[in-house]
Design a protein around this motif. Structure first.
Motif, mmCIF file in Angstrom:
data_model
loop_
_atom_site.group_PDB
_atom_site.id
_atom_site.type_symbol
_atom_site.label_atom_id
_atom_site.label_comp_id
_atom_site.label_asym_id
_atom_site.label_seq_id
_atom_site.Cartn_x
_atom_site.Cartn_y
_atom_site.Cartn_z
ATOM 1 N N ARG A 1 79.051 39.975 148.377
ATOM 2 C CA ARG A 1 78.105 38.943 147.928
ATOM 3 C C ARG A 1 77.411 38.130 149.110
ATOM 4 O O ARG A 1 76.271 37.638 148.934
ATOM 5 C CB ARG A 1 78.701 37.854 147.153
ATOM 6 C CG ARG A 1 78.417 37.969 145.693
ATOM 7 C CD ARG A 1 79.220 37.145 144.720
ATOM 8 N NE ARG A 1 79.123 35.610 144.693
ATOM 9 C CZ ARG A 1 78.111 34.948 143.938
ATOM 10 N NH1 ARG A 1 77.719 35.582 142.901
ATOM 11 N NH2 ARG A 1 78.355 33.569 144.187
ATOM 12 N N HIS A 2 78.064 37.867 150.350
ATOM 13 C CA HIS A 2 77.602 37.301 151.377
ATOM 14 C C HIS A 2 76.462 38.144 151.653
ATOM 15 O O HIS A 2 75.173 37.343 152.206
ATOM 16 C CB HIS A 2 78.562 37.280 152.607
ATOM 17 C CG HIS A 2 79.547 36.073 152.247
ATOM 18 N ND1 HIS A 2 79.612 35.306 151.386
ATOM 19 C CD2 HIS A 2 80.859 36.178 153.046
ATOM 20 C CE1 HIS A 2 80.849 34.380 151.337
ATOM 21 N NE2 HIS A 2 81.469 34.996 152.511
ATOM 22 N N LEU A 3 76.535 39.399 151.812
ATOM 23 C CA LEU A 3 75.367 40.249 152.342
ATOM 24 C C LEU A 3 74.389 40.246 151.317
ATOM 25 O O LEU A 3 72.994 40.024 151.818
ATOM 26 C CB LEU A 3 75.965 41.681 152.317
ATOM 27 C CG LEU A 3 74.747 42.734 152.866
ATOM 28 C CD1 LEU A 3 74.392 42.530 154.229
ATOM 29 C CD2 LEU A 3 75.419 44.149 152.843
ATOM 30 N N LEU A 4 74.241 39.881 150.186
ATOM 31 C CA LEU A 4 73.463 39.908 149.057
ATOM 32 C C LEU A 4 72.893 38.690 149.291
ATOM 33 O O LEU A 4 71.356 38.595 149.182
ATOM 34 C CB LEU A 4 74.030 40.029 147.539
ATOM 35 C CG LEU A 4 73.090 39.790 146.510
ATOM 36 C CD1 LEU A 4 71.850 40.879 146.528
ATOM 37 C CD2 LEU A 4 73.724 40.095 145.242
ATOM 38 N N LEU A 5 73.304 37.684 149.168
ATOM 39 C CA LEU A 5 72.654 36.274 149.243
ATOM 40 C C LEU A 5 72.085 36.089 150.754
ATOM 41 O O LEU A 5 70.975 35.571 150.611
ATOM 42 C CB LEU A 5 73.806 35.033 149.040
ATOM 43 C CG LEU A 5 74.185 35.027 147.652
ATOM 44 C CD1 LEU A 5 75.414 34.243 147.308
ATOM 45 C CD2 LEU A 5 73.233 34.932 146.662
ATOM 46 N N ILE A 6 72.522 36.407 151.551
ATOM 47 C CA ILE A 6 71.926 36.370 152.829
ATOM 48 C C ILE A 6 70.606 37.222 153.132
ATOM 49 O O ILE A 6 69.531 36.855 153.406
ATOM 50 C CB ILE A 6 72.788 36.760 154.353
ATOM 51 C CG1 ILE A 6 74.154 35.831 154.149
ATOM 52 C CG2 ILE A 6 72.090 36.920 155.558
ATOM 53 C CD1 ILE A 6 75.113 36.072 155.442
ATOM 54 N N THR A 7 70.696 38.311 152.513
ATOM 55 C CA THR A 7 69.433 39.265 152.459
ATOM 56 C C THR A 7 68.449 38.787 151.600
ATOM 57 O O THR A 7 67.520 38.871 151.843
ATOM 58 C CB THR A 7 69.868 40.583 151.693
ATOM 59 O OG1 THR A 7 70.754 41.309 152.723
ATOM 60 C CG2 THR A 7 68.655 41.458 151.835
ATOM 61 N N LEU A 8 68.840 38.058 150.520
ATOM 62 C CA LEU A 8 68.112 37.443 149.618
ATOM 63 C C LEU A 8 67.191 36.217 150.452
ATOM 64 O O LEU A 8 66.080 35.817 150.257
ATOM 65 C CB LEU A 8 68.584 36.880 148.322
ATOM 66 C CG LEU A 8 67.859 36.013 147.370
ATOM 67 C CD1 LEU A 8 66.680 36.336 146.751
ATOM 68 C CD2 LEU A 8 68.764 35.699 146.017
ATOM 69 N N ALA A 9 67.974 35.444 151.301
ATOM 70 C CA ALA A 9 67.617 34.142 151.707
ATOM 71 C C ALA A 9 66.511 34.503 152.773
ATOM 72 O O ALA A 9 65.436 33.641 153.096
ATOM 73 C CB ALA A 9 68.717 33.468 152.513
#
Length: 500
Positions: free
Chosen positions: A89-97
């Motif tokens: 989830r960290h990877l997903l949300l950082i990628t989105l940011a």
């Protein structure tokens, strides 16, 4: 009846404290040293931050977004979690940011982030985004050279092979198109029935008690009854955009080993996170924009969802432009008029702050942002199978290192971590791992921030006070002295390292 802490869950999908600019914490500590000793200490060309068990990337995103408010440093985040699903989830949300504006406008990014972050059910558009990124991350986790090219801000090289294999399985689950593989609505209701027990049939009273007698009493009065009841019933915290929220948020899926009546143990996929406090605290109860906390007839004009969306929009705007977001004067006038209208009509409802701010955001609509970005486009963007080739928002001075799961107890044995960390954040759920053997890892004047149990609603005030006292003693055993004795009203306990 369920056990006392069952509402907290076994996995921390979001924190129970507001997001922090961790670089500001260092500057504040250094300023104190200047005032007391007459000289600046701990002036770092690079800043090394250890984050243990935060559950989300709120501190990472805020620190990155606001980094240009401070002197230039190379910032390294080292992230330790106890579940591979959290790293995914960290990877997903950082990628989105860090999605560039030619791929996604500020409003769309804000809404997608809020949905993925805090909703059990999401829109089809959001569901598709998670699927697409699941495909992308499968390529990245199996090809770290490609990962460095596509997302240079994230370093996954320190994960063990079996951990990367496990995370790969999570991404495969995300990309599975059939939503029936994860019926989160049924899972949520089953957990809710088990947690409330005999109170289930009168659960509206339980919700009202937790909101008015706990959250509001603790200072989170901007959380409205409507949004809190919706969260407790369905697990939907944010409905920024009108639409159908009927797709399961697979990023909130995790495994747990359950014991059957016959004594056998079986691994079970489900929703095992918080069901009581909700994802409102991290971005939705504090803000630099104080006009969001205006009241009319004793009630807040804006609610926690409004504040969350505004704060996220501000962070993404600052991350993209390097400049602080300013609410346009036109909106300030409209908000003032709303308060006058509410004084005349107590039933008047506040509208969505994120929708308002983004419509007038430096004169740009969603179309304007795309048009402006394409006009100045200089990068090559293409896709080969599931490999994307386009540059995220540039963050060359930042790197987020994913460390091996639950590796804190062994970290001090490695020479590269000796006297490395300038800031340490410890979560409530993992603070028990903070022991004196870790002392060699901390640089002089290292800042320690421990998340307290203020907003964990299944513990009483005496337990909250006892927890604050215990973590203070634990910090002192490691060599940290409190900046001030934490009180029951505090969300954090803050310490400075004194290596004597």
């Amino acid at each position: 009846m369920s056990s006392g802490g069952e509402g907290f869950g076994s996995i921390t999908w979001w924190g129970f404290t507001s997001s922090l600019d961790l670089q500001a914490e260092v500057d504040e500590n250094n300023h104190g040293m200047e005032m007391s000793k007459g000289a600046s200490k701990n002036e770092h060309e690079s800043l090394n931050i250890l984050i243990v068990g935060a559950g989300d990337c709120r501190h990472i995103i805020k620190t990155i977004a606001q980094r240009k408010r401070h002197k230039h440093r190379k910032i390294h985040f080292y992230v330790i979690e106890n579940n591979p699903e959290l790293l995914a989830r960290h990877l997903l949300l950082i990628t989105l940011a860090v999605e560039p504006t030619h791929k996604m406008g500020l409003q769309e990014k804000t809404e997608l982030f809020a949905e993925i972050y805090g909703n059990t059910l999401i829109r089809q558009q959001t569901y598709q985004y998670v699927q697409d990124k699941g495909n992308l991350f499968l390529e990245m986790i199996s090809d770290l050279d490609y990962a460095d090219e596509r997302m240079p801000i994230v370093d996954m090289s320190q994960l063990k092979f079996r951990e990367r294999d496990f995370i790969e399985g999570i991404f495969k689950f995300w990309r599975e198109p059939d939503p029936r593989y994860f019926n989160i609505t049924t899972m949520w209701d089953a957990r809710l029935r088990h947690y409330l027990g005999v109170r289930y049939d009168s659960r509206s009273g339980a919700y009202d008690w937790d909101l008015s007698m706990k959250l509001h009493d603790l200072g989170a009065k901007v959380i409205s009854k409507m949004e809190y009841v919706r969260w407790r019933e369905k697990g939907i915290a944010f409905e920024a955009r009108e639409g159908v929220y009927d797709r399961p948020n697979k990023t909130l899926s995790s495994g747990l080993v359950l014991k059957r009546n016959d004594g056998s143990r079986v691994p079970t996929r489900g929703y095992w996170g918080d069901m009581v406090t909700g994802p409102f605290i991290t971005f939705g109860v504090e803000s630099e924009e104080q006009s969001l906390f205006k009241t009319a007839n004793g009630a807040h004009v804006k609610n926690s969802e409004d504040i969350t969306l505004h704060n996220l929009l501000c962070l993404f705007h600052e991350l993209q432009s390097g400049e602080r977001y300013q609410i346009p004067a036109q909106q300030e006038t409209e908000d003032a008029n709303k308060i006058i209208e509410m004084d005349e009509d107590p039933n008047a409802m506040a509208t969505d702050v994120a929708m308002e701010t983004t419509e007038t955001n430096h004169g740009s609509s969603h179309h304007d942002i795309h048009h402006e970005d394409h006009k100045h486009e200089s990068h090559v963007h293409h896709q080969h199978k599931n490999k994307e080739f386009y540059a995220p928002i540039q963050c060359d001075d930042v790197c987020v290192h994913f460390l091996s799961l639950n590796c804190l107890a062994e970290l001090h044995k490695k020479s590269k971590f000796q006297k490395l960390f300038n800031v340490v954040f410890m979560s409530t759920s993992m603070v028990q791992q903070f022991t004196p053997v870790l002392r060699p890892m901390f640089a002089d004047e290292c800042v320690l921030i421990i998340e307290l149990a203020k907003f964990i609603l299944d513990v009483n005030k005496e337990q909250v006070a006892g927890f604050a006292k215990r973590v203070t003693e634990m910090a002192r055993d490691v060599g940290f002295e409190p900046k001030q004795v934490p009180s029951p009203k505090d969300s954090f306990a803050k310490f400075a390292f004194r290596n004597i």
